[in-house]
Design an enzyme around this catalytic site. Structure first.
Site, short mmCIF file in Angstrom:
data_model
loop_
_atom_site.label_atom_id
_atom_site.label_comp_id
_atom_site.label_asym_id
_atom_site.label_seq_id
_atom_site.Cartn_x
_atom_site.Cartn_y
_atom_site.Cartn_z
N ARG A 45 0.86 -1.18 0.00
CA ARG A 45 0.00 0.00 0.00
C ARG A 45 0.90 1.23 0.00
NH1 ARG A 45 2.35 2.00 3.75
NH2 ARG A 45 0.87 3.70 3.59
N GLY A 46 0.25 2.39 -0.13
CA GLY A 46 1.04 3.62 -0.26
C GLY A 46 1.13 3.95 -1.75
N ALA A 47 0.87 5.22 -2.08
CA ALA A 47 0.69 5.60 -3.48
C ALA A 47 1.85 5.20 -4.41
CB ALA A 47 0.41 7.09 -3.55
N ARG A 88 -7.43 -0.03 -6.85
CA ARG A 88 -7.70 1.05 -5.89
C ARG A 88 -7.85 2.36 -6.67
NH1 ARG A 88 -4.19 1.26 -0.60
NH2 ARG A 88 -6.13 2.19 0.14
N GLN A 197 -1.92 2.36 9.87
CA GLN A 197 -0.64 2.50 9.17
C GLN A 197 0.38 3.26 10.03
OE1 GLN A 197 -3.61 3.10 7.79
NE2 GLN A 197 -3.65 2.68 5.61
N ASP A 238 -1.86 11.01 -1.84
CA ASP A 238 -2.27 9.99 -2.82
C ASP A 238 -2.63 10.61 -4.16
OD1 ASP A 238 -2.87 8.83 0.02
OD2 ASP A 238 -2.61 7.15 -1.35
N ASN A 248 -5.26 12.52 0.88
CA ASN A 248 -4.35 11.67 1.65
C ASN A 248 -5.21 10.88 2.63
OD1 ASN A 248 -1.61 10.81 2.22
ND2 ASN A 248 -1.80 11.85 4.17
N LYS A 249 -4.56 10.05 3.42
CA LYS A 249 -5.26 9.17 4.34
C LYS A 249 -6.32 9.90 5.16
CE LYS A 249 -4.97 5.69 4.52
NZ LYS A 249 -5.95 4.89 3.72
O1 MRU Z 1 -4.47 3.31 2.12
P1 MRU Z 1 -2.98 3.50 2.01
O2 MRU Z 1 -2.23 2.97 3.17
O3 MRU Z 1 -2.46 3.03 0.69
O4 MRU Z 1 -2.85 5.06 2.03
C1 MRU Z 1 -1.60 5.67 1.99
C2 MRU Z 1 -1.66 7.08 2.41
O5 MRU Z 1 -2.67 7.73 2.38
C3 MRU Z 1 -0.42 7.63 2.88
O6 MRU Z 1 -0.64 8.69 3.73
C4 MRU Z 1 0.50 8.08 1.91
O7 MRU Z 1 0.84 9.34 2.11
C5 MRU Z 1 0.42 7.93 0.55
S1 MRU Z 1 1.99 7.40 0.18
C6 MRU Z 1 2.74 8.87 -0.41
#
Ligand code: MRU
Length: 348
Positions: A45-47, A88, A197, A238, A248-249
């Site tokens: 996970r993570g962009a 996703r 996370q 993201d 973002n999250k």
């Molecule tokens: O759902 P995830 O764990 O894939 O989400 C990731 C995020 O939102 C992170 O904060 C993150 O910043 C993205 S990675 C640059």
């Protein structure tokens, strides 16, 4: 540092992020379908990390085809890309990486390059995306370190670290780089309900680097800010729209509002592949809704009454006006973002 994902002759090897921090185990994806599952289930996970994973997924699909020519393979290639793109919806890096692989395939297939050669070129492209991701994290870190206080508390939300990229990280890259320069930072990590996370992944990474770290529940940040314990906030992203609005999250928006109220700078660190100039504002960013079980259950135990309504948006959008600066590998941008992003687009 433990690699988030590695290309091997058998396939893509992922550290299983659903098992951390208690168990350091690995998942080997040998087909594109398994890579897609690893993204959906958040093994990876993570962009930036899901973008690179999808690129390797495309490679696996190409290597395993029974087609004899590029022309014969073309419809299957489209299906592979569509499957990976459907995993996703929010992080634009996923679509950016798949588009990059598509463009290369179209160019090579259109010039009559044999399929075996195309397969090797697709692998080389995925490897390049991987290497560029690490290089951009390093560059972001160097730009962002200047913005960090010489000492004090820095808050981060979710995991925008090595585990969300191919190494070093975005928000955590900025923190790592500042610490490497001798800045004395103490990192406050939002636990980041519901997937945790922050408490599971960010805390694990920072502890491995011996960076002073305190995990807090998501509802504690305001109190710490009011007590003067936090001098800066740095998060990942993201997707960043053309006007600077940043997805973002979930919970990031809360933090940004709190930071503004307390006069604390709020920074976003993300590679250029996260910037989506084709999306005008944050209102147009698709927000993923995750399964209700992530909210109804905590550590495998049900924590809500049977039948209660559940909402589980995985991301929120922080309006650009709350963002002090956006840090990318190309440099640091400030408001008005519609102009600074456009100007930075010309820098490569
Ligand atoms: O759902 P995830 O764990 O894939 O989400 C990731 C995020 O939102 C992170 O904060 C993150 O910043 C993205 S990675 C640059």
């Amino acid at each position: 540092m433990v690699p988030t994902l590695t290309w091997t002759p058998e396939g893509v090897r992922f550290i299983d992020q659903t098992k951390l921090p208690l168990e350091e185990s690995y998942v080997l994806a040998t087909t594109y379908d398994q890579v897609a599952d690893a993204i959906t289930t958040m093994v990876v996970r993570g962009a930036p990390a899901i973008g690179v994973s999808a690129a390797y997924g495309v490679v696996l699909g190409a290597l395993k085809t029974k087609a004899a020519t590029a022309q014969e393979f073309a419809p299957e290639f489209e299906r592979i890309c569509a499957r990976l793109a459907a995993t996703r919806p929010t992080a634009v890096n996923l679509f950016w990486a798949i588009d990059r692989m598509k463009r290369l395939f179209a160019k090579l297939a259109g010039s009559g390059v044999p399929l075996v050669e195309i397969q090797q070129k697709l692998l080389a492209e995925a490897n390049t995306i991987y290497d560029q991701d690490i290089a951009s994290c390093r560059a972001m870190g160097a730009f962002g370190a200047d913005l960090m206080p010489d000492e004090g508390g820095v808050l981060t939300h979710c995991n925008a670290g090595a585990l969300a990229s191919c190494g070093y990280g975005m928000a955590l890259g900025v923190i790592r780089s500042a610490v490497e320069r001798g800045k004395h930072l103490h990192v406050f990590v939002d636990e980041t309900r519901p997937f945790l996370q922050g408490s599971r992944l960010t805390a694990w990474e920072l502890m491995a680097d011996s960076i002073p770290t305190t995990v807090i529940c998501d509802n504690m940040a305001a109190s710490l800010m009011r007590k003067g314990r936090i001098q800066g906030v740095v998060v990942g992203a993201d997707r960043i729209a053309a006007n600077g609005d940043t997805a973002n999250k979930i919970g990031t928006y809360n933090v940004a509002i709190l930071a503004r109220e307390h006069g604390i700078p709020f920074y976003v660190a993300a590679p250029w592949s996260t910037i989506d100039l084709a999306t005008a504002t944050g209102d147009a960013i698709p927000i993923e809704e995750r399964p209700a079980r992530e909210v109804t259950h905590y550590a495998g135990k049900q924590v809500t009454p049977d039948g209660v309504g559940i909402s589980n948006p995985a991301f929120d959008v922080t309006p650009a006006r709350y963002i002090t600066a956006i840090i990318t590998e190309r440099g640091v941008m400030r408001a008005p973002y519609t102009e600074s992003l456009k100007e930075m687009e010309l820098v490569s």
